[in-house]
Scaffold this motif. Sequence first.
Motif, PDB file in Angstrom:
ATOM      1  N   MET A 128       1.605 -40.145 -48.180  1.00  8.17           N
ATOM      2  CA  MET A 128       2.397 -39.281 -49.050  1.00  8.17           C
ATOM      3  C   MET A 128       3.749 -39.022 -48.386  1.00  8.17           C
ATOM      4  O   MET A 128       3.902 -39.129 -47.181  1.00  8.17           O
ATOM      5  N   ASP A 129       4.765 -38.653 -49.177  1.00 10.18           N
ATOM      6  CA  ASP A 129       6.097 -38.458 -48.654  1.00 10.18           C
ATOM      7  C   ASP A 129       6.209 -37.178 -47.836  1.00 10.18           C
ATOM      8  O   ASP A 129       6.941 -37.108 -46.862  1.00 10.18           O
ATOM      9  N   SER A 130       5.512 -36.089 -48.216  1.00 10.45           N
ATOM     10  CA  SER A 130       5.629 -34.796 -47.576  1.00 10.45           C
ATOM     11  C   SER A 130       4.345 -34.462 -46.838  1.00 10.45           C
ATOM     12  O   SER A 130       3.261 -34.880 -47.228  1.00 10.45           O
ATOM     13  N   GLU A 131       4.487 -33.684 -45.758  1.00 12.52           N
ATOM     14  CA  GLU A 131       3.321 -33.231 -45.013  1.00 12.52           C
ATOM     15  C   GLU A 131       2.658 -32.075 -45.770  1.00 12.52           C
ATOM     16  O   GLU A 131       3.323 -31.290 -46.445  1.00 12.52           O
ATOM     17  N   PRO A 132       1.343 -31.946 -45.667  1.00 12.85           N
ATOM     18  CA  PRO A 132       0.680 -30.795 -46.309  1.00 12.85           C
ATOM     19  C   PRO A 132       1.239 -29.484 -45.766  1.00 12.85           C
ATOM     20  O   PRO A 132       1.522 -29.357 -44.575  1.00 12.85           O
ATOM     21  N   PHE A 133       1.428 -28.529 -46.666  1.00 11.21           N
ATOM     22  CA  PHE A 133       1.911 -27.214 -46.262  1.00 11.21           C
ATOM     23  C   PHE A 133       0.737 -26.247 -46.272  1.00 11.21           C
ATOM     24  O   PHE A 133       0.029 -26.118 -47.274  1.00 11.21           O
ATOM     25  N   ILE A 134       0.541 -25.554 -45.145  1.00  9.91           N
ATOM     26  CA  ILE A 134      -0.576 -24.624 -45.000  1.00  9.91           C
ATOM     27  C   ILE A 134      -0.045 -23.191 -45.024  1.00  9.91           C
ATOM     28  O   ILE A 134       0.765 -22.800 -44.182  1.00  9.91           O
ATOM     29  N   PHE A 135      -0.487 -22.418 -45.995  1.00 18.53           N
ATOM     30  CA  PHE A 135      -0.063 -21.029 -46.136  1.00 18.53           C
ATOM     31  C   PHE A 135      -0.470 -20.202 -44.923  1.00 18.53           C
ATOM     32  O   PHE A 135      -1.436 -20.530 -44.221  1.00 18.53           O
ATOM     33  N   SER A 136       0.252 -19.089 -44.736  1.00 16.36           N
ATOM     34  CA  SER A 136      -0.096 -18.172 -43.648  1.00 16.36           C
ATOM     35  C   SER A 136      -1.403 -17.450 -43.928  1.00 16.36           C
ATOM     36  O   SER A 136      -2.086 -17.005 -43.010  1.00 16.36           O
ATOM     37  N   SER A 137      -1.750 -17.316 -45.211  1.00 15.57           N
ATOM     38  CA  SER A 137      -3.017 -16.666 -45.577  1.00 15.57           C
ATOM     39  C   SER A 137      -3.398 -17.071 -46.995  1.00 15.57           C
ATOM     40  O   SER A 137      -2.534 -17.428 -47.808  1.00 15.57           O
ATOM     41  N   SER A 138      -4.691 -16.997 -47.281  1.00 18.17           N
ATOM     42  CA  SER A 138      -5.153 -17.291 -48.638  1.00 18.17           C
ATOM     43  C   SER A 138      -4.683 -16.220 -49.618  1.00 18.17           C
ATOM     44  O   SER A 138      -4.512 -16.498 -50.811  1.00 18.17           O
ATOM     45  N   ASP A 139      -4.456 -14.988 -49.128  1.00 20.46           N
ATOM     46  CA  ASP A 139      -3.977 -13.911 -50.003  1.00 20.46           C
ATOM     47  C   ASP A 139      -2.599 -14.245 -50.570  1.00 20.46           C
ATOM     48  O   ASP A 139      -2.316 -13.974 -51.743  1.00 20.46           O
ATOM     49  N   ARG A 140      -1.734 -14.830 -49.734  1.00 28.12           N
ATOM     50  CA  ARG A 140      -0.394 -15.191 -50.216  1.00 28.12           C
ATOM     51  C   ARG A 140      -0.492 -16.309 -51.260  1.00 28.12           C
ATOM     52  O   ARG A 140       0.232 -16.294 -52.258  1.00 28.12           O
ATOM     53  N   ALA A 141      -1.395 -17.250 -51.041  1.00 26.90           N
ATOM     54  CA  ALA A 141      -1.592 -18.320 -52.022  1.00 26.90           C
ATOM     55  C   ALA A 141      -2.104 -17.750 -53.347  1.00 26.90           C
ATOM     56  O   ALA A 141      -1.657 -18.148 -54.429  1.00 26.90           O
ATOM     57  N   LEU A 142      -3.034 -16.794 -53.264  1.00 28.55           N
ATOM     58  CA  LEU A 142      -3.568 -16.172 -54.478  1.00 28.55           C
ATOM     59  C   LEU A 142      -2.498 -15.360 -55.211  1.00 28.55           C
ATOM     60  O   LEU A 142      -2.462 -15.337 -56.447  1.00 28.55           O
ATOM     61  N   GLN A 143      -1.613 -14.719 -54.450  1.00 31.51           N
ATOM     62  CA  GLN A 143      -0.516 -13.972 -55.076  1.00 31.51           C
ATOM     63  C   GLN A 143       0.391 -14.927 -55.853  1.00 31.51           C
ATOM     64  O   GLN A 143       0.826 -14.617 -56.973  1.00 31.51           O
ATOM     65  N   TRP A 144       0.671 -16.094 -55.269  1.00 29.19           N
ATOM     66  CA  TRP A 144       1.494 -17.102 -55.954  1.00 29.19           C
ATOM     67  C   TRP A 144       0.833 -17.521 -57.268  1.00 29.19           C
ATOM     68  O   TRP A 144       1.491 -17.603 -58.316  1.00 29.19           O
ATOM     69  N   VAL A 145      -0.455 -17.767 -57.213  1.00 31.13           N
ATOM     70  CA  VAL A 145      -1.185 -18.206 -58.411  1.00 31.13           C
ATOM     71  C   VAL A 145      -1.124 -17.124 -59.487  1.00 31.13           C
ATOM     72  O   VAL A 145      -0.879 -17.414 -60.669  1.00 31.13           O
ATOM     73  N   ASP A 146      -1.323 -15.860 -59.116  1.00 33.95           N
ATOM     74  CA  ASP A 146      -1.310 -14.764 -60.092  1.00 33.95           C
ATOM     75  C   ASP A 146       0.050 -14.654 -60.770  1.00 33.95           C
ATOM     76  O   ASP A 146       0.147 -14.545 -62.004  1.00 33.95           O
ATOM     77  N   LEU A 147       1.136 -14.685 -59.980  1.00 34.86           N
ATOM     78  CA  LEU A 147       2.477 -14.526 -60.545  1.00 34.86           C
ATOM     79  C   LEU A 147       2.860 -15.719 -61.411  1.00 34.86           C
ATOM     80  O   LEU A 147       3.439 -15.558 -62.488  1.00 34.86           O
ATOM     81  N   CYS A 148       2.547 -16.920 -60.943  1.00 36.75           N
ATOM     82  CA  CYS A 148       2.914 -18.119 -61.697  1.00 36.75           C
ATOM     83  C   CYS A 148       2.097 -18.229 -62.986  1.00 36.75           C
ATOM     84  O   CYS A 148       2.607 -18.630 -64.033  1.00 36.75           O
ATOM     85  N   SER A 149       0.831 -17.861 -62.910  1.00 33.96           N
ATOM     86  CA  SER A 149      -0.025 -17.902 -64.091  1.00 33.96           C
ATOM     87  C   SER A 149       0.508 -16.977 -65.180  1.00 33.96           C
ATOM     88  O   SER A 149       0.543 -17.335 -66.370  1.00 33.96           O
ATOM     89  N   LYS A 150       0.952 -15.778 -64.785  1.00 33.34           N
ATOM     90  CA  LYS A 150       1.511 -14.836 -65.759  1.00 33.34           C
ATOM     91  C   LYS A 150       2.839 -15.336 -66.302  1.00 33.34           C
ATOM     92  O   LYS A 150       3.122 -15.222 -67.500  1.00 33.34           O
ATOM     93  N   ALA A 151       3.668 -15.908 -65.423  1.00 39.77           N
ATOM     94  CA  ALA A 151       4.990 -16.373 -65.843  1.00 39.77           C
ATOM     95  C   ALA A 151       4.903 -17.518 -66.845  1.00 39.77           C
ATOM     96  O   ALA A 151       5.655 -17.565 -67.821  1.00 39.77           O
ATOM     97  N   LEU A 152       3.979 -18.440 -66.610  1.00 40.56           N
ATOM     98  CA  LEU A 152       3.859 -19.615 -67.468  1.00 40.56           C
ATOM     99  C   LEU A 152       2.814 -19.445 -68.558  1.00 40.56           C
ATOM    100  O   LEU A 152       2.635 -20.357 -69.376  1.00 40.56           O
ATOM    101  N   ALA A 153       2.117 -18.312 -68.546  1.00 40.56           N
ATOM    102  CA  ALA A 153       1.031 -18.076 -69.506  1.00 40.56           C
ATOM    103  C   ALA A 153       0.028 -19.231 -69.459  1.00 40.56           C
ATOM    104  O   ALA A 153      -0.395 -19.765 -70.485  1.00 40.56           O
ATOM    105  N   ALA A 154      -0.339 -19.603 -68.231  1.00 40.85           N
ATOM    106  CA  ALA A 154      -1.242 -20.731 -68.020  1.00 40.85           C
ATOM    107  C   ALA A 154      -2.509 -20.257 -67.315  1.00 40.85           C
ATOM    108  O   ALA A 154      -2.485 -19.262 -66.574  1.00 40.85           O
ATOM    109  N   PRO A 155      -3.640 -20.938 -67.517  1.00 39.39           N
ATOM    110  CA  PRO A 155      -4.892 -20.552 -66.847  1.00 39.39           C
ATOM    111  C   PRO A 155      -4.744 -20.570 -65.330  1.00 39.39           C
ATOM    112  O   PRO A 155      -4.097 -21.470 -64.764  1.00 39.39           O
TER     113      PRO A 155
END
Length: 375
Positions: free
Chosen positions: A1-28
Motif C-alpha cells: 500500500m502507498d501509506s503506512e497504517p495509522f494507529i490512533f492514540s486510543s480507541s476512544d478517539r477513534a470512536l469519537q471520530w466515528v460518532d461525529l462523522c456518522s452524524k455529519a454524513l447521516a450514515a450508519p
Amino acid sequence: MDSEPFIFSSSDRALQWVDLCSKALAAPREDVATMLANLCCFGSWDVMIYAIESLPPSSTDEELDLPGVVARLKHQMLVLTNEYGLDELLASFLLAHLSPTSNRQYKAFTAEDDPELTPQSRAAFHAVFSREEDGGGESGDGKIDVSVIPFMTHPDPYRCSVVMDLCGETSPPNWEWIFDRLGWDFDFCDEEHPDLDEPACLIFDDELGDVPIYFTGLYGPPLDCATLESDRANRLQRAMCVGDFLTYRQDCAGVALLLKRWPQAKQIGDQVFCHIGSAYERESNSWRDLLCNMRCTSISRLLELNKAVVDINAGHNAIADGHGHFLQLSSVSLSGIDPEDLEVLIEEGRITLVQSTHQDSGWTLQRYLIDGIDL
C-alpha cells in the motif's frame, strides 16, 4: 500500500471520530467505522482496534514533514472519493474538520454547512496535486507559505475528479507473475514509478518486436463508444499514452498495451471471460479492449485471438477463460500475492475474495485480501 497504517492514540478517539462523522454524513456507524479503518490503511474496524490496543500510536500529522502529510492526505482523498463516492469538496471539508491523523480537536459539522475549502485545507489540497518539489506554495523549511494562499486558485471539482481517478496506484511489479506464466519476454524500465504517459516495461514479441506496456490505476468494464465519451479519465489516460507512443516509441512495434489495475470478469452462458486492458494500434489509430486467457502465450497471439471478438460483451469461444484459470492468476497476482502461496493461504483461512459487480454491464471486479488487509 502507498501509506503506512495509522494507529490512533486510543480507541476512544477513534470512536469519537466515528460518532461525529456518522452524524455529519447521516450514515450508519458501522459503515463509517469501516471507512475510518480504510482511511487509516486497515482492512476492517476490528483489525484497527486490535492494532490500537497492541501497538504504540503513530506520529500525527503535526510531527511529520510536509511530504509525509501530503502522502497521507492523498491516500485519504483517494479513499473518500474513489471508494466511498464523496465529491472532492465534501471530502476536503470532512478532512479539514475530522482529520483522523492529526492531533487537532475534532470539529462537528452538518450536511447543512457550506462545504467550502478553508485556506488551510485549500493549501494542503493544492500541495497534493502540485508536481513541483521547490515552490508550488512551499517555503524552504518544508511548510506551506501562507502568504501565497490568497493567490491559489480554487480546485475545480469537475477536473479534480479526473485527477483523483488517475492518481490510483498501478503496481507494475505485480504483473511479473502474469507475464512469467504466459511466457512473455519482459523487461521492466528503470523508473520505479513511471509517469502516466511512460511505459513501465517492454515485452519482446517474436512477430511484433518491442511492445511498450503502459499501466493505469483506472479500472472498470470495457468501454463502448458512449461510455468512453463520458469517461474523461479514460480518455485522458489513452491520449497521454498515444502521445508518448507516437512521439518517442517510433522504433517499437506498431502496437502498445494499456493494462488496468484489476481484472474484470463476466460469465456469458457457461463461459467466463477476463478483461485486462486495451491495445492501441498505430496503423489504424484505434483502441481495442482486450480479453485474455492462458492461451495468449504472446502479444501477437493475444491480438490474434481478440480479432474474433465482435462484441466484447458477448465474448467469443476463441478467447474464453476456460475454468477461470487466467482470472484466478490475474486476481491473485494483482493483489500482490505470489500464486505459489495461494494454496497455503486458503488452507490457513487467511485469504478473502472481494468482488464488485458493475450493475449495468455485468462485469465483475475482483481481488484478494490477506487477513482482511491490503498488501
